[in-house]
Structures are given as structure tokens and as C-alpha cells.
Design a protein around this motif. Structure first.
Motif, PDB file in Angstrom:
ATOM      1  N   TRP A   8     -48.302 -66.849 -63.484  1.00  0.00           N
ATOM      2  CA  TRP A   8     -47.510 -67.719 -63.568  1.00  0.00           C
ATOM      3  C   TRP A   8     -45.549 -67.055 -64.305  1.00  0.00           C
ATOM      4  CZ3 TRP A   8     -46.969 -72.926 -62.259  1.00  0.00           C
ATOM      5  CH2 TRP A   8     -45.909 -73.723 -62.904  1.00  0.00           C
ATOM      6  N   ARG A   9     -45.666 -66.065 -65.036  1.00  0.00           N
ATOM      7  CA  ARG A   9     -44.699 -66.071 -65.976  1.00  0.00           C
ATOM      8  C   ARG A   9     -44.081 -64.730 -64.779  1.00  0.00           C
ATOM      9  NH1 ARG A   9     -46.968 -64.805 -71.212  1.00  0.00           N
ATOM     10  NH2 ARG A   9     -46.762 -67.484 -72.712  1.00  0.00           N
ATOM     11  N   THR A  64     -44.758 -64.215 -61.821  1.00  0.00           N
ATOM     12  CA  THR A  64     -43.870 -64.982 -60.291  1.00  0.00           C
ATOM     13  C   THR A  64     -42.403 -65.462 -60.730  1.00  0.00           C
ATOM     14  OG1 THR A  64     -46.156 -65.963 -59.932  1.00  0.00           O
ATOM     15  CG2 THR A  64     -44.370 -66.672 -58.965  1.00  0.00           C
ATOM     16  N   ASP A  97     -49.317 -68.858 -69.121  1.00  0.00           N
ATOM     17  CA  ASP A  97     -50.700 -67.844 -68.005  1.00  0.00           C
ATOM     18  C   ASP A  97     -49.542 -66.295 -67.511  1.00  0.00           C
ATOM     19  OD1 ASP A  97     -52.800 -67.004 -66.410  1.00  0.00           O
ATOM     20  OD2 ASP A  97     -51.108 -67.050 -64.605  1.00  0.00           O
ATOM     21  N   ARG A  99     -40.380 -70.917 -66.929  1.00  0.00           N
ATOM     22  CA  ARG A  99     -41.199 -69.331 -66.983  1.00  0.00           C
ATOM     23  C   ARG A  99     -42.515 -69.970 -67.933  1.00  0.00           C
ATOM     24  NH1 ARG A  99     -41.951 -65.762 -70.304  1.00  0.00           N
ATOM     25  NH2 ARG A  99     -41.949 -63.655 -69.503  1.00  0.00           N
TER      26      ARG A  99
END
Length: 374
Positions: free
Chosen positions: A121-122, A124, A118, A113
Motif C-alpha cells: 500500500w505504501r 503504491t 502494509d 500513505r
């Protein structure tokens, strides 16, 4: 199921290892239960990546250690009761695969994570952690509810050796009304346990939102738990187990009642903002619930054999007496060391946290300084 007239005849070591396996599963649900709950509550309590980061930091130092209890429980089942272990992989192969997928999704999410600064990204990986925890909690609840109900099995005539049994139901038969009730109960119970843990371990926005959610989540969980206990003790009570008598039936009912009472006390303690007591009593709820379940599973291992002249039991599914003796010596030497280490790790990471403890690019100003749990 027609009651058997013969006694189980289990040895002391067979009884000991059945109880130890029950203890290991109880420890797993007590510790990993709040891990699952915290991750499932991401969408509810974590409005942005920073709040979810605070939630992750509460379980970050301990989540992988908590999963050791699951590995030890599975290893104990494999070594002490290989017939039970092999039958479960026949009966629950797809559910166990789903559990494995959920655990992998959780682990990958926690580890990756923070690899990129970003939010997409986190987000997701937060979805992966939430979905994985939800799947594992739900499937485990369905599985243990079916242990109480009794999984139908039959001897495998094609087996070349051992005492294997095959599941005679289908995958979807596991998702019967009582099985689904157990799945919902485990999800709600772990969410309640996790929310209480967050209220105990954090301060600021996350703690306030946890307290708010518990006001509605707690009573719902108590109601679902009460229904589960009533159905388990009346429809699938200890009288359905041919190896249990009246005292065991009384123990099963008493443990079920204690679980409901403990959860009720936890909800009341949380409303009085006694976070420590609330966490103790949600843990006591899990312990009492597992005592009820494993009491029903005694002897039959949660299985109902189609051949009542040769049923699978904890006697004919167990390893040799020599193997059980060696396992007992090994466990007596190793388990205390593991327990001491885990207690020490919880002591080291005992402080409350908030956004103030985040990395610099995630810090929110004007936070209150950290304090101990006490």
C-alpha cells in the motif's frame, strides 16, 4: 520579431503586480521546489518504506502550505492580468491539466500513505508521489523555458469581449529543445534543492545517502544550468524583447551568472558539510534564475503576438486601475500575516529527524537522538 518603437507605458501598479507575481512564483519554487525534489528522490534515497517515511516526515508539516504560493500566484495573475491568464489557458491547457493531475497525485499520496500498515500500500502511494512530483517539475520547467523563448499567440477574432489571444502552436511544439532543456533543469535543480534539504533536516541513513547523491548530482545540475543560462541570454536574450533596453539585458545576464555561481557555491558548501549554507545558496539559485526569466518576460508576459500592431502586453492584459488599487491594499494587509504564520510553522518543525521519530511499528533501534538544525 521586429522591435516596436513605442514605449510600453505601464502604470506603477501594473509594474508592481508583475513584480509581485514574479515574487510569488519565486517563493513557490523556493519552498515547493525541495518538496518536489524530496518526492522525486524516493527511489534513490528511500530503499525501504521506513526510509521513505523519514523523507516524507521532513516535508509533511509544510508541503500543503508551500502550495499556497502557487494558488496565490495563479490568483494574482487572474485578478491583475486577466488577459494573460486567459491566454495561458489557451496556450497551456494540456500542460496545466498535467500539472493538476501531478499535484492531485502528490496530495493523495501524502494523505493516504499511512492509512494501512502494509508495504505494498505504501509503495503504491510512494510511486504516485514520485511520479506526480516529477511530472509537475518537468512541465513547469518546459513552460517557463517557453516563456523565455516566447509563446506565439494571435488575437481571437471570434471572441465577443475582452482581449483574448489564442496559442498558434501545437501541444508538441512546447517540447522544443530549449523547452526540454528547461524541463530537465527544473527536475535536476529541485532534486538538488531537495537533497540539500534532506541533508539539513535529517540524520542517519537518509542524510548519508543524500550527501553521497549530491556529490554527483550537484555538478551535473550546475552544467545544465550553465547551458540553459547561456542559451537564454544569447539566443533568447533581452534584445528580443521590444520593451527592454540595455540595462535590462545586463540584469538578465547578471541574474543568470549569479544563479550559476550560487549553485556552484552550494555544491562546494555541501561537500564541506555546511548544510545550512548549501540550502541558502540552492535557494539563491532559484531566486536568481526566476529574476532572469521574469526580466525577459517584462512587458510581453512571455508571449509573442502575430499582430504586432496590437500585441498583448502587461498594459492591455491588466485589470482596471481601481481593481489593482484594491488588490494592493488587500495584499498589504494579508500577505504579512501569511508570511509570519509560515515562518512560525517552519520554526516549530525545525528539528532534525530520523527513524527514531517514526511510529512504534516502524521504529529502527539504536538511532541517534534528535538535534536542532543548528
Amino acid at each position: 520579431m521586429a522591435p516596436l518603437q513605442t514605449a510600453l507605458g505601464a502604470s506603477p501598479l501594473q509594474i508592481l503586480w508583475f513584480c509581485l507575481i514574479g515574487l510569488l512564483w519565486t517563493g513557490f519554487f523556493f519552498l515547493e521546489g525541495f518538496d518536489f525534489g524530496v518526492a522525486v528522490l524516493y527511489p534513490v534515497l528511500g530503499r525501504d518504506p521506513r526510509q521513505r517515511r523519514v523523507m516524507i516526515n521532513t516535508i509533511g508539516p509544510v508541503w500543503d502550505g508551500n502550495e499556497v504560493w502557487l494558488l496565490t500566484a495563479g490568483g494574482g495573475m487572474f485578478a491583475a492580468f486577466p488577459g494573460w491568464y486567459s491566454t495561458l489557458f489557451s496556450a497551456l491547457y494540456l500542460p496545466l491539466f498535467l500539472i493538476l493531475v501531478g499535484l492531485i497525485a502528490r496530495g493523495v499520496s501524502f494523505e493516504y500513505r499511512a492509512k494501512m500498515p502494509d508495504d505494498r500500500w505504501r509503495n503504491t502511494f510512494d510511486v504516485c508521489a514520485c511520479a506526480g512530483s516529477l511530472i509537475v517539475s518537468l512541465v513547469l520547467g518546459v513552460g517557463f523555458a517557453n516563456f523565455v523563448r516566447g509563446l506565439p499567440v494571435a488575437p481571437d477574432a471570434t471572441a465577443a469581449f475582452g482581449n483574448p489571444n489564442l496559442f498558434t502552436g501545437g501541444f508538441w511544439s512546447l517540447f522544443n529543445p530549449f523547452g526540454l532543456l528547461g524541463g530537465v533543469l527544473f527536475v535536476l535543480l529541485f532534486c538538488t534543492h531537495g537533497a540539500v534539504f534532506l541533508a539539513l533536516k535529517t540524520y542517519g541513513e537518509v542524510r548519508e545517502r543524500s550527501m553521497t547523491v549530491l556529490k554527483s548530482l550537484g555538478p551535473v545540475t550546475v552544467a545544465v544550468l550553465a547551458v540553459f543560462v547561456v542559451v537564454a541570454c544569447t539566443v533568447y536574450g533581452a534584445g528580443e524583447n521590444p520593451y527592454l533596453g540595455a540595462p535590462a539585458g545586463a540584469l538578465m545576464r547578471a541574474a543568470g551568472i549569479c544563479s550559476v555561481v550560487a549553485l556552484t557555491v552550494a555544491v562546494l558548501a555541501q561537500r564541506a558539510e555546511r548544510n545550512g549554507w548549501a540550502f541558502i545558496f540552492t535557494g539563491a539559485t532559484i531566486v536568481a534564475l526566476l529574476v532572469m526569466i521574469f526580466t525577459k518576460m517584462y512587458g510581453t508576459l512571455g508571449l509573442v503576438s502575430a499582430d504586432m500592431n496590437n500585441p498583448i502586453t502587461m498594459v492591455n492584459a491588466s485589470s482596471s486601475p481601481h481593481t489593482l488599487r484594491l488588490m494592493t491594499i488587500f495584499a498589504a494587509c494579508i500577505v504579512p500575516v501569511v508570511l509570519i504564520y509560515q515562518i512560525w510553522s517552519y520554526w516549530v518543525f525545525r528539528k532534525r529527524i530520523s527513524r527514531r521519530e517514526l511510529p512504534e511499528h516502524e521504529i529502527e533501534p539504536n538511532e541517534v537522538p534528535a538535534t536542532d538544525w543548528t
